[in-house]
Scaffold this motif. Structure first.
Motif, PDB file in Angstrom:
ATOM      1  N   THR A 216      14.071  -6.240 -23.202  1.00 34.07           N
ATOM      2  CA  THR A 216      14.127  -5.406 -22.008  1.00 34.07           C
ATOM      3  C   THR A 216      14.948  -6.113 -20.946  1.00 34.07           C
ATOM      4  O   THR A 216      14.787  -7.321 -20.708  1.00 34.07           O
ATOM      5  CB  THR A 216      12.722  -5.087 -21.463  1.00 34.07           C
ATOM      6  N   THR A 217      15.862  -5.368 -20.324  1.00 34.44           N
ATOM      7  CA  THR A 217      16.722  -5.949 -19.298  1.00 34.44           C
ATOM      8  C   THR A 217      16.680  -5.175 -17.987  1.00 34.44           C
ATOM      9  O   THR A 217      17.371  -5.523 -17.039  1.00 34.44           O
ATOM     10  CB  THR A 217      18.186  -5.998 -19.789  1.00 34.44           C
ATOM     11  N   ASN A 218      15.851  -4.115 -17.949  1.00 35.60           N
ATOM     12  CA  ASN A 218      15.732  -3.344 -16.718  1.00 35.60           C
ATOM     13  C   ASN A 218      14.367  -2.673 -16.672  1.00 35.60           C
ATOM     14  O   ASN A 218      13.621  -2.661 -17.663  1.00 35.60           O
ATOM     15  CB  ASN A 218      16.865  -2.323 -16.580  1.00 35.60           C
ATOM     16  N   ALA A 219      14.042  -2.103 -15.533  1.00 37.90           N
ATOM     17  CA  ALA A 219      12.718  -1.506 -15.330  1.00 37.90           C
ATOM     18  C   ALA A 219      12.480  -0.330 -16.269  1.00 37.90           C
ATOM     19  O   ALA A 219      11.364  -0.142 -16.784  1.00 37.90           O
ATOM     20  CB  ALA A 219      12.576  -1.061 -13.877  1.00 37.90           C
ATOM     21  N   GLU A 220      13.508   0.468 -16.524  1.00 37.12           N
ATOM     22  CA  GLU A 220      13.344   1.634 -17.390  1.00 37.12           C
ATOM     23  C   GLU A 220      12.966   1.205 -18.803  1.00 37.12           C
ATOM     24  O   GLU A 220      12.067   1.796 -19.434  1.00 37.12           O
ATOM     25  CB  GLU A 220      14.641   2.444 -17.416  1.00 37.12           C
ATOM     26  N   GLU A 221      13.619   0.173 -19.325  1.00 31.92           N
ATOM     27  CA  GLU A 221      13.297  -0.297 -20.675  1.00 31.92           C
ATOM     28  C   GLU A 221      11.878  -0.865 -20.749  1.00 31.92           C
ATOM     29  O   GLU A 221      11.190  -0.692 -21.763  1.00 31.92           O
ATOM     30  CB  GLU A 221      14.315  -1.353 -21.110  1.00 31.92           C
ATOM     31  N   THR A 222      11.447  -1.529 -19.682  1.00 34.70           N
ATOM     32  CA  THR A 222      10.076  -2.052 -19.673  1.00 34.70           C
ATOM     33  C   THR A 222       9.069  -0.919 -19.669  1.00 34.70           C
ATOM     34  O   THR A 222       8.060  -0.955 -20.385  1.00 34.70           O
ATOM     35  CB  THR A 222       9.869  -2.964 -18.454  1.00 34.70           C
TER      36      THR A 222
ATOM     37  N   ILE B 235       4.517  -0.350 -20.564  1.00 34.90           N
ATOM     38  CA  ILE B 235       3.989  -1.225 -19.510  1.00 34.90           C
ATOM     39  C   ILE B 235       4.142  -0.529 -18.172  1.00 34.90           C
ATOM     40  O   ILE B 235       5.193   0.051 -17.874  1.00 34.90           O
ATOM     41  CB  ILE B 235       4.727  -2.578 -19.513  1.00 34.90           C
ATOM     42  N   GLU B 236       3.100  -0.591 -17.350  1.00 33.69           N
ATOM     43  CA  GLU B 236       3.136   0.094 -16.064  1.00 33.69           C
ATOM     44  C   GLU B 236       2.384  -0.718 -15.014  1.00 33.69           C
ATOM     45  O   GLU B 236       1.611  -1.632 -15.338  1.00 33.69           O
ATOM     46  CB  GLU B 236       2.531   1.487 -16.205  1.00 33.69           C
ATOM     47  N   VAL B 237       2.642  -0.424 -13.763  1.00 35.50           N
ATOM     48  CA  VAL B 237       1.908  -1.029 -12.648  1.00 35.50           C
ATOM     49  C   VAL B 237       0.409  -0.802 -12.858  1.00 35.50           C
ATOM     50  O   VAL B 237      -0.027   0.292 -13.221  1.00 35.50           O
ATOM     51  CB  VAL B 237       2.368  -0.432 -11.307  1.00 35.50           C
ATOM     52  N   GLY B 238      -0.377  -1.851 -12.642  1.00 34.84           N
ATOM     53  CA  GLY B 238      -1.818  -1.757 -12.818  1.00 34.84           C
ATOM     54  C   GLY B 238      -2.316  -2.260 -14.153  1.00 34.84           C
ATOM     55  O   GLY B 238      -3.531  -2.413 -14.348  1.00 34.84           O
ATOM     56  N   ASP B 239      -1.415  -2.546 -15.089  1.00 36.99           N
ATOM     57  CA  ASP B 239      -1.845  -3.129 -16.364  1.00 36.99           C
ATOM     58  C   ASP B 239      -2.365  -4.540 -16.134  1.00 36.99           C
ATOM     59  O   ASP B 239      -1.823  -5.296 -15.315  1.00 36.99           O
ATOM     60  CB  ASP B 239      -0.679  -3.165 -17.359  1.00 36.99           C
ATOM     61  N   PHE B 240      -3.406  -4.900 -16.870  1.00 38.56           N
ATOM     62  CA  PHE B 240      -3.966  -6.247 -16.745  1.00 38.56           C
ATOM     63  C   PHE B 240      -3.132  -7.262 -17.505  1.00 38.56           C
ATOM     64  O   PHE B 240      -2.502  -6.950 -18.531  1.00 38.56           O
ATOM     65  CB  PHE B 240      -5.404  -6.270 -17.257  1.00 38.56           C
ATOM     66  N   VAL B 241      -3.145  -8.489 -16.984  1.00 37.86           N
ATOM     67  CA  VAL B 241      -2.471  -9.618 -17.620  1.00 37.86           C
ATOM     68  C   VAL B 241      -3.493 -10.746 -17.755  1.00 37.86           C
ATOM     69  O   VAL B 241      -4.114 -11.145 -16.763  1.00 37.86           O
ATOM     70  CB  VAL B 241      -1.256 -10.094 -16.792  1.00 37.86           C
ATOM     71  N   SER B 242      -3.695 -11.223 -18.967  1.00 35.21           N
ATOM     72  CA  SER B 242      -4.644 -12.318 -19.207  1.00 35.21           C
ATOM     73  C   SER B 242      -3.891 -13.599 -19.560  1.00 35.21           C
ATOM     74  O   SER B 242      -2.778 -13.554 -20.090  1.00 35.21           O
ATOM     75  CB  SER B 242      -5.622 -11.954 -20.330  1.00 35.21           C
ATOM     76  N   PHE B 243      -4.521 -14.722 -19.254  1.00 36.50           N
ATOM     77  CA  PHE B 243      -3.916 -16.029 -19.498  1.00 36.50           C
ATOM     78  C   PHE B 243      -4.452 -16.616 -20.801  1.00 36.50           C
ATOM     79  O   PHE B 243      -5.665 -16.567 -21.057  1.00 36.50           O
ATOM     80  CB  PHE B 243      -4.239 -17.000 -18.353  1.00 36.50           C
ATOM     81  N   ASP B 244      -3.575 -17.189 -21.622  1.00 35.64           N
ATOM     82  CA  ASP B 244      -4.016 -17.806 -22.863  1.00 35.64           C
ATOM     83  C   ASP B 244      -4.956 -18.973 -22.579  1.00 35.64           C
ATOM     84  O   ASP B 244      -4.670 -19.798 -21.698  1.00 35.64           O
ATOM     85  CB  ASP B 244      -2.820 -18.306 -23.665  1.00 35.64           C
ATOM     86  N   PRO B 245      -6.078 -19.104 -23.308  1.00 36.10           N
ATOM     87  CA  PRO B 245      -7.047 -20.163 -23.007  1.00 36.10           C
ATOM     88  C   PRO B 245      -6.631 -21.539 -23.514  1.00 36.10           C
ATOM     89  O   PRO B 245      -6.946 -22.554 -22.901  1.00 36.10           O
ATOM     90  CB  PRO B 245      -8.315 -19.682 -23.710  1.00 36.10           C
ATOM     91  N   ARG B 246      -5.985 -21.612 -24.690  1.00 36.33           N
ATOM     92  CA  ARG B 246      -5.585 -22.901 -25.298  1.00 36.33           C
ATOM     93  C   ARG B 246      -6.793 -23.821 -25.524  1.00 36.33           C
ATOM     94  O   ARG B 246      -6.783 -24.984 -25.149  1.00 36.33           O
ATOM     95  CB  ARG B 246      -4.528 -23.596 -24.449  1.00 36.33           C
ATOM     96  N   PHE B 247      -7.822 -23.309 -26.144  1.00 35.38           N
ATOM     97  CA  PHE B 247      -9.057 -24.058 -26.395  1.00 35.38           C
ATOM     98  C   PHE B 247      -8.793 -25.261 -27.302  1.00 35.38           C
ATOM     99  O   PHE B 247      -8.137 -25.150 -28.333  1.00 35.38           O
ATOM    100  CB  PHE B 247     -10.086 -23.138 -27.061  1.00 35.38           C
ATOM    101  N   GLN B 248      -9.322 -26.425 -26.892  1.00 36.93           N
ATOM    102  CA  GLN B 248      -9.263 -27.634 -27.713  1.00 36.93           C
ATOM    103  C   GLN B 248     -10.556 -28.422 -27.561  1.00 36.93           C
ATOM    104  O   GLN B 248     -11.122 -28.501 -26.467  1.00 36.93           O
ATOM    105  CB  GLN B 248      -8.092 -28.540 -27.314  1.00 36.93           C
ATOM    106  N   LEU B 249     -11.003 -29.017 -28.669  1.00 36.80           N
ATOM    107  CA  LEU B 249     -12.131 -29.938 -28.671  1.00 36.80           C
ATOM    108  C   LEU B 249     -11.627 -31.280 -29.167  1.00 36.80           C
ATOM    109  O   LEU B 249     -11.083 -31.376 -30.274  1.00 36.80           O
ATOM    110  CB  LEU B 249     -13.251 -29.421 -29.574  1.00 36.80           C
TER     111      LEU B 249
ATOM    112  N   ALA C  18      -1.008  -3.347 -22.013  1.00 33.85           N
ATOM    113  CA  ALA C  18      -0.551  -1.980 -21.746  1.00 33.85           C
ATOM    114  C   ALA C  18      -1.564  -1.006 -22.342  1.00 33.85           C
ATOM    115  O   ALA C  18      -2.447  -1.375 -23.116  1.00 33.85           O
ATOM    116  CB  ALA C  18       0.830  -1.765 -22.324  1.00 33.85           C
ATOM    117  N   GLU C  19      -1.419   0.274 -21.991  1.00 31.27           N
ATOM    118  CA  GLU C  19      -2.436   1.252 -22.384  1.00 31.27           C
ATOM    119  C   GLU C  19      -2.562   1.402 -23.889  1.00 31.27           C
ATOM    120  O   GLU C  19      -3.658   1.541 -24.422  1.00 31.27           O
ATOM    121  CB  GLU C  19      -2.122   2.604 -21.738  1.00 31.27           C
ATOM    122  N   SER C  20      -1.455   1.351 -24.608  1.00 26.02           N
ATOM    123  CA  SER C  20      -1.500   1.598 -26.051  1.00 26.02           C
ATOM    124  C   SER C  20      -1.128   0.386 -26.892  1.00 26.02           C
ATOM    125  O   SER C  20      -1.244   0.429 -28.122  1.00 26.02           O
ATOM    126  CB  SER C  20      -0.569   2.755 -26.413  1.00 26.02           C
ATOM    127  N   LYS C  21      -0.691  -0.707 -26.263  1.00 32.04           N
ATOM    128  CA  LYS C  21      -0.217  -1.859 -27.016  1.00 32.04           C
ATOM    129  C   LYS C  21      -0.255  -3.089 -26.128  1.00 32.04           C
ATOM    130  O   LYS C  21      -0.193  -2.971 -24.897  1.00 32.04           O
ATOM    131  CB  LYS C  21       1.222  -1.597 -27.505  1.00 32.04           C
TER     132      LYS C  21
END
Length: 347
Positions: A148-154, A159-173, A108-111
């Motif tokens: 959060t249980t509804n769109a207003e609380e989210t 959080i807003e449309v257009g925010d990026f979402v990244s996937f956890d890498p889970r790096f292991q050697l 999100a923009e600030s968090k």
């Protein structure tokens, strides 16, 4: 030059743990920029946000360019649902089932907020057909780790449309030298290029040709290293993953040299030159064709650049999913990089 395995793996882990889906790469570019600064190598940014470093060579009339991309797969918030959860839009090309069950971060923009990518109908105790429903944008969603249980609380979370979402890498050697992580495509190659520059600068190695290191940031969406190519560039090499699977020659223990992908054949003379370097240097390699693949090198050709283009890199198992390679493949790729930049350009 000798392959510094420990340094390369530490660098790789650090890079994969910096979120950088295409379009959201500022933090990882800044990290690589700082790394180049420690080597004493000047860099410049492109308007698209990529990074170019230059190593001066004995011949400054015919240049080489090596590129690897630091952008990864990811997603963006497409819709905030009435129950407060998030629908996603893909960034890059992958299958939804490849990220089902994965932990993620919503930027999100600030968090930032953590979450999990799930089927809406995940519970087998509630949805009888949960195992057979299609894994697609209509059923896959993000469960946010927040009350959060509804769109207003989210939206109140920021959080807003257009925010990026990244996937956890889970790096292991593993003890057998296997490296398991998301985003090995193509941060494994970026780490190898950084390892190469580290040795060239520390050992004050004189290269026969001026060589550019191009860290691109839009490869997964098709237009990474297709601009800002110095006019003197004669040879353009994409250092990117080898794709493994049925019918493929590549593996996790050698360097994979691509002879053709979906864009067509790579430059015959340059590809054969790379093969000869492997043969002469006893570097384990495989020649391969990737049928559903494109690279920054092929993007540069499509953009009209008059260069010889080639592609090689470590073999990556389960590309664009839960990826894996081996330190042997990283070593072989580094050895080919080292041999290439220290050998005079073919006529």
């Amino acid at each position: 030059m000798q392959f510094n395995q420990q340094w390369t793996l530490q660098t790789l882990q650090r890079l994969v743990e910096i979120p950088s889906p295409s379009g959201y790469t500022e933090a990882v570019i800044e990290e690589i920029e700082r790394q180049f600064e420690t080597f004493g190598v000047e860099t410049k940014r492109t308007n698209k946000g990529a990074l170019i470093a230059t190593l001066q060579g004995q011949d400054d009339t015919r240049h080489r360019l090596l590129t690897a991309h630091v952008d990864t797969l990811g997603a963006m918030v497409k819709e905030i649902k009435s129950d407060g959860r998030l629908k996603l839009a893909m960034v890059g090309g992958f299958n939804w089932n490849a990220v089902e069950g994965e932990y993620c971060t919503i930027h999100a923009e600030s968090k930032t907020y953590t979450g999990t990518i799930l089927m809406h109908e995940a519970s087998v105790h509630v949805y009888r057909n949960s195992g057979t429903l299609p894994r697609d944008e209509q059923h896959i969603e993000v469960r946010i780790d927040a009350r959060t249980t509804n769109a207003e609380e989210t939206r109140e979370l920021g959080i807003e449309v257009g925010d990026f979402v990244s996937f956890d890498p889970r790096f292991q050697l593993t003890d057998d030298g296997f490296v398991k992580s998301r985003h090995l495509d193509d941060k494994a190659s970026v780490s190898l290029l950084l390892a190469l520059v580290k040795q060239v600068t520390e050992r004050k190695i004189s290269l026969p040709q001026t060589t550019h290191i191009y860290i691109s940031n839009n490869e997964e969406i098709g237009y990474g290293g297709n601009s800002n190519i110095p006019e003197e560039t004669v040879e353009y090499i994409a250092v990117d993953m080898g794709a493994l699977g049925d019918g493929q020659a590549s593996d996790e223990y050698t360097v994979s040299i691509c002879t053709k992908d979906s864009s067509g054949p790579y430059h015959y003379g340059l590809t054969r030159f790379l093969k000869k370097l492997c043969v002469d240097g006893n570097i384990p390699y495989r020649l391969d064709i990737y049928p559903y693949y494109g690279s920054d090198a092929s993007a540069a050709i499509r953009a009209g650049h008059d260069v010889r283009h080639a592609l090689f890199g470590p073999g990556i198992e389960s590309s664009h999913a839960n990826e894996r390679t081996n330190v042997d493949s990283l070593r072989a790729t580094f050895e080919l990089l080292s041999a290439y930049v220290q050998t005079e350009m073919i006529n």
